[in-house]
Design an enzyme around this catalytic site. Structure first.
Site, PDB file in Angstrom:
ATOM      1  N   ASP A 144       1.277   5.524   2.584  1.00 30.55           N
ATOM      2  CA  ASP A 144       0.626   4.764   1.536  1.00 30.55           C
ATOM      3  C   ASP A 144       0.404   5.716   0.376  1.00 30.55           C
ATOM      4  O   ASP A 144       0.076   6.888   0.586  1.00 30.55           O
ATOM      5  CB  ASP A 144      -0.698   4.162   2.012  1.00 30.55           C
ATOM      6  CG  ASP A 144      -1.058   2.962   1.154  1.00 30.55           C
ATOM      7  OD1 ASP A 144      -0.291   1.987   1.132  1.00 30.55           O
ATOM      8  OD2 ASP A 144      -2.099   2.999   0.474  1.00 30.55           O
ATOM      9  N   HIS A 196       4.632  14.014  -4.328  1.00 27.03           N
ATOM     10  CA  HIS A 196       3.568  13.702  -3.381  1.00 27.03           C
ATOM     11  C   HIS A 196       4.154  13.339  -2.006  1.00 27.03           C
ATOM     12  O   HIS A 196       3.742  13.833  -0.976  1.00 27.03           O
ATOM     13  CB  HIS A 196       2.740  12.531  -3.939  1.00 27.03           C
ATOM     14  CG  HIS A 196       3.593  11.407  -4.489  1.00 27.03           C
ATOM     15  ND1 HIS A 196       4.574  11.617  -5.433  1.00 27.03           N
ATOM     16  CD2 HIS A 196       3.648  10.093  -4.199  1.00 27.03           C
ATOM     17  CE1 HIS A 196       5.170  10.468  -5.722  1.00 27.03           C
ATOM     18  NE2 HIS A 196       4.634   9.533  -4.973  1.00 27.03           N
ATOM     19  N   ARG A 197       5.192  12.469  -2.037  1.00 25.89           N
ATOM     20  CA  ARG A 197       5.766  12.012  -0.763  1.00 25.89           C
ATOM     21  C   ARG A 197       6.480  13.159  -0.057  1.00 25.89           C
ATOM     22  O   ARG A 197       6.345  13.338   1.145  1.00 25.89           O
ATOM     23  CB  ARG A 197       6.724  10.842  -1.005  1.00 25.89           C
ATOM     24  CG  ARG A 197       7.268  10.231   0.298  1.00 25.89           C
ATOM     25  CD  ARG A 197       7.985   8.916   0.060  1.00 25.89           C
ATOM     26  NE  ARG A 197       7.103   7.940  -0.540  1.00 25.89           N
ATOM     27  CZ  ARG A 197       7.067   7.660  -1.847  1.00 25.89           C
ATOM     28  NH1 ARG A 197       7.911   8.214  -2.675  1.00 25.89           N
ATOM     29  NH2 ARG A 197       6.207   6.795  -2.324  1.00 25.89           N
TER      30      ARG A 197
HETATM   31  P1  IMP Z   1       2.739   1.819  -1.508  1.00 26.12           P
HETATM   32  O1  IMP Z   1       2.762   3.139  -0.870  1.00 26.12           O
HETATM   33  O2  IMP Z   1       3.997   1.051  -1.258  1.00 26.12           O
HETATM   34  O3  IMP Z   1       1.507   1.023  -1.220  1.00 26.12           O
HETATM   35  O4  IMP Z   1       2.788   2.127  -3.037  1.00 26.12           O
HETATM   36  C1  IMP Z   1       1.770   1.776  -3.912  1.00 26.12           C
HETATM   37  C2  IMP Z   1       2.292   1.681  -5.309  1.00 26.12           C
HETATM   38  O5  IMP Z   1       2.626   2.968  -5.769  1.00 26.12           O
HETATM   39  C3  IMP Z   1       3.510   0.806  -5.550  1.00 26.12           C
HETATM   40  O6  IMP Z   1       3.288   0.118  -6.747  1.00 26.12           O
HETATM   41  C4  IMP Z   1       4.639   1.754  -5.733  1.00 26.12           C
HETATM   42  O7  IMP Z   1       5.579   1.274  -6.628  1.00 26.12           O
HETATM   43  C5  IMP Z   1       3.916   2.951  -6.295  1.00 26.12           C
HETATM   44  N1  IMP Z   1       4.585   4.158  -5.845  1.00 26.12           N
HETATM   45  C6  IMP Z   1       4.658   4.612  -4.572  1.00 26.12           C
HETATM   46  N2  IMP Z   1       5.374   5.748  -4.531  1.00 26.12           N
HETATM   47  C7  IMP Z   1       5.746   6.002  -5.813  1.00 26.12           C
HETATM   48  C8  IMP Z   1       6.536   7.025  -6.406  1.00 26.12           C
HETATM   49  O8  IMP Z   1       7.052   7.930  -5.754  1.00 26.12           O
HETATM   50  N3  IMP Z   1       6.695   6.954  -7.733  1.00 26.12           N
HETATM   51  C9  IMP Z   1       6.163   5.964  -8.498  1.00 26.12           C
HETATM   52  N4  IMP Z   1       5.442   4.968  -8.000  1.00 26.12           N
HETATM   53  C10 IMP Z   1       5.232   4.990  -6.652  1.00 26.12           C
END
Ligand code: IMP
Length: 193
Positions: A68, A175-176
């Site tokens: 997340d 971050h990821r």
């Molecule tokens: P989730 O991890 O899918 O809940 O992501 C939450 C939000 O953050 C979503 O709107 C994704 O598009 C955004 N997001 C997640 N990872 C990234 C990234 O690496 N770059 C830009 N936006 C991100």
């Protein structure tokens, strides 16, 4: 070794597959024909990552991990945070980016960070790994690479957004990738014992 990544987000799968060590095969939810929606209602990024992985494990009994991510903007008191995915009221990336530009119209300090929490469940036990990248939010949308808020996020040490920088740069510092690196190192250590 196979591990299920509790997501169907093709961008995340591609990023994680590019980072994990050779020999670790990452399967998605659709690869294992899992079609249920996983809940994300805990109110925190770490809680949501745990909730997705633990729900998948309870349903299937299979070792897995989930992630997340949240974007925290200093002058917005760490918003959008847990609301990052639905900031504009929808999941639409352009609408979310436009809302962020609008909300930050009077922000002088544009510092922000992305954080990712990876939660994994191995044989019923949960573990978490956290990665962050610091940066700032650009004044306008820039570039067409990446996904989500990448066109607005300019990582520390660079002048271009993640959507302009080559994917290899994002993979090296994001971050990821930092969270996945911690997770991979821990996994390698665990599987070698
Ligand atoms: P989730 O991890 O899918 O809940 O992501 C939450 C939000 O953050 C979503 O709107 C994704 O598009 C955004 N997001 C997640 N990872 C990234 C990234 O690496 N770059 C830009 N936006 C991100």
């Amino acid at each position: 070794m196979q591990l299920i990544f509790a997501t169907n987000n093709a961008h995340k799968l591609e990023e994680v597959r590019a980072i994990v060590p050779a020999g670790l095969e990452i399967l998605s939810l659709s690869d294992v024909q899992f079609t249920e929606e996983l809940p994300e209602t805990s109110g925190t990024i770490r809680g949501n990552a745990l909730q997705k992985a633990e729900t998948f494990y309870k349903r299937t009994g299979r070792n897995c991990f989930s992630d997340d991510t949240g974007l925290e903007v200093l002058c917005l008191n760490a918003a959008p945070g847990v609301d990052t995915a639905h900031y504009s009221g929808s999941r639409d990336a352009l609408a979310n980016n436009e809302k962020l530009i609008h909300e930050m119209a009077s922000c002088e300090d544009r510092s922000a960070r992305f954080i990712t929490v990876i939660a994994c469940v191995i044989d019923g036990v949960s573990y978490c790994f956290e990665g962050e990248v610091k940066g700032r939010i650009g004044l306008s949308i820039e570039g067409s690479g990446g996904f989500g808020y990448d066109p607005l996020f300019i990582p520390e040490g660079y002048n271009d957004s993640f959507a302009v920088l080559p994917a290899s740069v994002k993979h090296a510092i994001s971050h990821r990738s930092r969270a996945v690196e911690l997770f991979s190192t821990w996994l390698s250590d665990k599987t070698s014992k």
